[in-house]
Design a protein around this motif. Structure first.
Motif, PDB file in Angstrom:
ATOM      1  N   UNK A 278       0.840  -1.196   0.000  1.00  0.00           N
ATOM      2  CA  UNK A 278       0.000   0.000   0.000  1.00  0.00           C
ATOM      3  C   UNK A 278       0.881   1.254   0.000  1.00  0.00           C
ATOM      4  N   UNK A 279       1.912   1.261   0.822  1.00  0.00           N
ATOM      5  CA  UNK A 279       2.819   2.417   0.876  1.00  0.00           C
ATOM      6  C   UNK A 279       3.560   2.605  -0.444  1.00  0.00           C
ATOM      7  N   UNK A 280       3.964   1.517  -1.064  1.00  0.00           N
ATOM      8  CA  UNK A 280       4.630   1.618  -2.373  1.00  0.00           C
ATOM      9  C   UNK A 280       3.689   2.242  -3.399  1.00  0.00           C
ATOM     10  N   UNK A 281       2.452   1.806  -3.395  1.00  0.00           N
ATOM     11  CA  UNK A 281       1.475   2.362  -4.340  1.00  0.00           C
ATOM     12  C   UNK A 281       1.233   3.837  -4.056  1.00  0.00           C
ATOM     13  N   UNK A 282       1.200   4.198  -2.791  1.00  0.00           N
ATOM     14  CA  UNK A 282       1.031   5.611  -2.454  1.00  0.00           C
ATOM     15  C   UNK A 282       2.195   6.448  -2.970  1.00  0.00           C
ATOM     16  N   UNK A 283       3.419   5.911  -2.879  1.00  0.00           N
ATOM     17  CA  UNK A 283       4.586   6.632  -3.391  1.00  0.00           C
ATOM     18  C   UNK A 283       4.492   6.823  -4.907  1.00  0.00           C
ATOM     19  N   UNK A 284       4.070   5.792  -5.608  1.00  0.00           N
ATOM     20  CA  UNK A 284       3.907   5.898  -7.064  1.00  0.00           C
ATOM     21  C   UNK A 284       2.797   6.901  -7.395  1.00  0.00           C
ATOM     22  N   UNK A 285       1.685   6.806  -6.682  1.00  0.00           N
ATOM     23  CA  UNK A 285       0.594   7.766  -6.906  1.00  0.00           C
ATOM     24  C   UNK A 285       1.052   9.192  -6.649  1.00  0.00           C
ATOM     25  N   UNK A 286       1.852   9.386  -5.620  1.00  0.00           N
ATOM     26  CA  UNK A 286       2.381  10.717  -5.316  1.00  0.00           C
ATOM     27  C   UNK A 286       3.270  11.225  -6.444  1.00  0.00           C
ATOM     28  N   UNK A 287       4.115  10.348  -6.968  1.00  0.00           N
ATOM     29  CA  UNK A 287       5.011  10.735  -8.062  1.00  0.00           C
ATOM     30  C   UNK A 287       4.231  11.092  -9.325  1.00  0.00           C
ATOM     31  N   UNK A 288       3.076  10.477  -9.491  1.00  0.00           N
ATOM     32  CA  UNK A 288       2.276  10.693 -10.703  1.00  0.00           C
ATOM     33  C   UNK A 288       1.061  11.573 -10.450  1.00  0.00           C
ATOM     34  N   UNK A 289       1.078  12.326  -9.368  1.00  0.00           N
ATOM     35  CA  UNK A 289      -0.062  13.184  -9.007  1.00  0.00           C
ATOM     36  C   UNK A 289      -0.510  14.101 -10.151  1.00  0.00           C
ATOM     37  N   UNK A 290       0.406  14.743 -10.885  1.00  0.00           N
ATOM     38  CA  UNK A 290      -0.054  15.624 -11.977  1.00  0.00           C
ATOM     39  C   UNK A 290      -0.837  14.862 -13.060  1.00  0.00           C
ATOM     40  N   UNK A 291      -0.391  13.660 -13.375  1.00  0.00           N
ATOM     41  CA  UNK A 291      -1.082  12.889 -14.401  1.00  0.00           C
ATOM     42  C   UNK A 291      -2.412  12.353 -13.866  1.00  0.00           C
ATOM     43  N   UNK A 292      -2.437  11.940 -12.599  1.00  0.00           N
ATOM     44  CA  UNK A 292      -3.664  11.409 -12.016  1.00  0.00           C
ATOM     45  C   UNK A 292      -4.714  12.503 -11.821  1.00  0.00           C
ATOM     46  N   UNK A 293      -4.269  13.730 -11.669  1.00  0.00           N
ATOM     47  CA  UNK A 293      -5.202  14.853 -11.528  1.00  0.00           C
ATOM     48  C   UNK A 293      -5.729  15.310 -12.883  1.00  0.00           C
ATOM     49  N   UNK A 294      -5.119  14.825 -13.946  1.00  0.00           N
ATOM     50  CA  UNK A 294      -5.504  15.281 -15.273  1.00  0.00           C
ATOM     51  C   UNK A 294      -5.914  14.154 -16.184  1.00  0.00           C
ATOM     52  N   UNK A 295      -5.040  13.782 -17.112  1.00  0.00           N
ATOM     53  CA  UNK A 295      -5.463  12.898 -18.186  1.00  0.00           C
ATOM     54  C   UNK A 295      -5.601  11.419 -17.822  1.00  0.00           C
ATOM     55  N   UNK A 296      -4.941  10.958 -16.744  1.00  0.00           N
ATOM     56  CA  UNK A 296      -4.965   9.528 -16.437  1.00  0.00           C
ATOM     57  C   UNK A 296      -6.218   9.188 -15.636  1.00  0.00           C
ATOM     58  N   UNK A 297      -6.996   8.283 -16.191  1.00  0.00           N
ATOM     59  CA  UNK A 297      -8.250   7.850 -15.569  1.00  0.00           C
ATOM     60  C   UNK A 297      -8.040   6.603 -14.703  1.00  0.00           C
ATOM     61  N   UNK A 298      -7.140   5.707 -15.138  1.00  0.00           N
ATOM     62  CA  UNK A 298      -6.921   4.453 -14.421  1.00  0.00           C
ATOM     63  C   UNK A 298      -5.438   4.120 -14.429  1.00  0.00           C
ATOM     64  N   UNK A 299      -4.962   3.637 -13.278  1.00  0.00           N
ATOM     65  CA  UNK A 299      -3.545   3.292 -13.132  1.00  0.00           C
ATOM     66  C   UNK A 299      -3.426   1.989 -12.367  1.00  0.00           C
ATOM     67  N   UNK A 300      -2.785   1.014 -12.984  1.00  0.00           N
ATOM     68  CA  UNK A 300      -2.460  -0.251 -12.334  1.00  0.00           C
ATOM     69  C   UNK A 300      -0.976  -0.209 -12.009  1.00  0.00           C
ATOM     70  N   UNK A 301      -0.619  -0.580 -10.771  1.00  0.00           N
ATOM     71  CA  UNK A 301       0.763  -0.451 -10.309  1.00  0.00           C
ATOM     72  C   UNK A 301       1.322  -1.802  -9.888  1.00  0.00           C
TER      73      UNK A 301
END
Length: 127
Positions: A69-92
């Motif tokens: 869970x913490x690893x996924x949170x780190x990846x989500x944090x690194x990709x925050x700009x994309x997740x806030x914009x064009x990325x609808x779904x992310x599998x990690x």
């Protein structure tokens, strides 16, 4: 040895995938392995969309982060700009180099993401 693969072609620019690569390199260098898989074509979106991705991140930084869970949170944090914009779904998939090596030795592959159950019409709501 670090490897990076992304789904890019000369005829169709991939600015979102390129930004994902840059952000993950910035957050997790050195990387042992990085794959960016644009899975948008498996969903009900226009051709050449960049909305659905799977990322495979193998980094030494995860040695100090045993919680998935913490690893996924780190990846989500690194990709925050994309997740806030064009990325609808992310599998990690986030592994340590030792875990990645063990997967290879055991002949394990990164599992495919499930088919979309939403916009492509395969999911029917029951009333």
């Amino acid at each position: 040895m670090s490897t990076t693969t992304a789904t890019a072609t000369a005829t169709h620019p991939t600015p979102v995938a390129d930004a994902i690569v840059q952000n993950l390199h910035r957050a997790f260098s050195p990387l042992s392995h990085l794959e960016i898989r644009n899975e948008s074509h498996r969903h009900n979106v226009p051709p050449h969309s960049e909305t659905h991705f799977q990322v495979v991140v193998v980094a030494e930084r995860f040695n100090d982060v045993p919680s998935l869970v913490q690893r996924h949170r780190l990846v989500n944090e690194a990709l925050a700009p994309q997740l806030a914009g064009p990325v609808h779904a992310l599998s990690i998939v986030a592994k340590t180099p030792a875990q990645w090596q063990a997967m290879g030795e055991q002949g394990q592959a990164v599992p495919a993401t499930p088919k979309c159950r939403g916009g492509d019409g395969t999911f029917a709501t029951r009333t």
